[in-house]
Design a protein around this motif. Structure first.
Motif, PDB file in Angstrom:
ATOM      1  N   UNK A 107       0.861  -1.180   0.000  1.00 40.35           N
ATOM      2  CA  UNK A 107       0.000   0.000   0.000  1.00 40.35           C
ATOM      3  C   UNK A 107       0.895   1.228   0.000  1.00 40.35           C
ATOM      4  N   UNK A 108       0.481   2.269  -0.719  1.00 39.29           N
ATOM      5  CA  UNK A 108       1.243   3.507  -0.674  1.00 39.29           C
ATOM      6  C   UNK A 108       1.891   3.867  -1.996  1.00 39.29           C
ATOM      7  N   UNK A 109       3.064   4.483  -1.944  1.00 32.45           N
ATOM      8  CA  UNK A 109       3.752   5.026  -3.113  1.00 32.45           C
ATOM      9  C   UNK A 109       4.030   3.952  -4.162  1.00 32.45           C
ATOM     10  N   UNK A 110       3.575   4.210  -5.404  1.00 28.89           N
ATOM     11  CA  UNK A 110       3.778   3.305  -6.544  1.00 28.89           C
ATOM     12  C   UNK A 110       3.198   1.911  -6.299  1.00 28.89           C
ATOM     13  N   UNK A 111       2.077   1.863  -5.586  1.00 24.82           N
ATOM     14  CA  UNK A 111       1.499   0.565  -5.264  1.00 24.82           C
ATOM     15  C   UNK A 111       1.023  -0.177  -6.508  1.00 24.82           C
TER      16      UNK A 111
END
Length: 276
Positions: A237-241
């Protein structure tokens, strides 16, 4: 260190040894605890109270005060978290003699104590924990069967809790930190699978500073290099997921995605039970 009072505490007993926990449970009055005010530091009365608790008399009282002062100074100067003398004996001549001493130093303060760091004996440490330290990972081996790889100490603790809540037992605490490289992720997998008790690996990454695509590349590289034969549950989950999930999906490897942490823990436990 007494975390309840946030002070240094001195604990002493005439009934020391391997069974001190039993003494604490059955005859707690035989254990004395002295709390030292950080504003005033160690005072002479601390030594006298310690001597009285250990049933010392005469010149032994002065010796006990001198010993306690040396212990306190060493504790502070070395950034210790625990300093233990066991046993402390009285000779036939009436002198106090320290027969054995052990102390733990706060790892976070080791940069201030290069002389102590040089005394480190790698042969006395767990090989997996040693490897993790060398590559910049925080790893502690536990007794469970779910190998955990997480970024962030708080999230790692939460992951372990959720695993237990789902009916599983974590095999380790492993925090890859906020800026792990693909190589560090691969090292983390090697460390986890070096534990023969691990039956499934749970990866839980929340990409803030950490990028999910970097983690995914590391997972794929490690899985191929190690020829993993155990299930791997991945929650990203999160940045560039989206990029990270695409890398996992296109890898051709048997990697099981999870929607959230609870789903990941449930799938890890199911994999151990053979339900997945």
């Amino acid at each position: 260190m007494d975390r309840d009072s946030s002070r240094i505490a001195v604990i002493a007993s005439t009934e020391g040894g391997m069974d001190i926990e039993e003494v604490a449970a059955t005859t707690p009055e035989k254990i004395i605890s002295l709390s030292i005010d950080p504003a005033s530091g160690l005072m002479p009365f601390h030594g006298r109270r310690l001597a009285a608790a250990l049933e010392l008399e005469g010149d032994q009282v002065k010796q006990a005060g001198k010993l306690l002062g040396a212990m306190y100074a060493t504790f502070l100067s070395s950034d210790a978290s625990m300093l233990e003398i066991n046993p402390l004996v009285v000779t036939k001549a009436g002198d106090l003699v320290v027969l054995d001493c052990k102390f733990n130093i706060d790892d976070n303060a080791m940069f201030r104590h290069k002389d102590l760091a040089e005394m480190r004996d790698d042969s006395q440490e767990d090989p997996a924990e040693l490897e993790a330290h060398d590559v910049g990972l925080n790893y502690i081996k536990l007794d469970g069967t779910i190998g955990c790889m997480v970024n962030g100490a708080g999230l790692a603790m939460a992951t372990m809790d959720i695993c237990k809540l789902a009916g599983g037992e974590p095999a380790n605490f492993l925090d890859v930190g906020g800026g792990a490289t693909k190589e560090q992720v691969a090292s983390a997998f090697r460390i986890i699978v070096s534990d023969p008790n691990v039956q499934v690996i749970l990866v839980n990454i929340f990409g803030g500073i950490m990028r999910c695509d970097v983690i995914a590349e590391g997972i794929v590289a490690a899985a191929k290099e190690l020829d993993l034969q155990i299930p791997v549950i991945v929650r990203l989950e999160g940045t560039n997921v989206d990029q990270g999930k695409a890398i996992l999906a296109d890898s051709g490897l048997a990697l099981t995605p999870a929607d959230d942490l609870s789903d990941a823990a449930a799938k890890a436990v199911a994999a151990i039970k053979g339900d997945a």
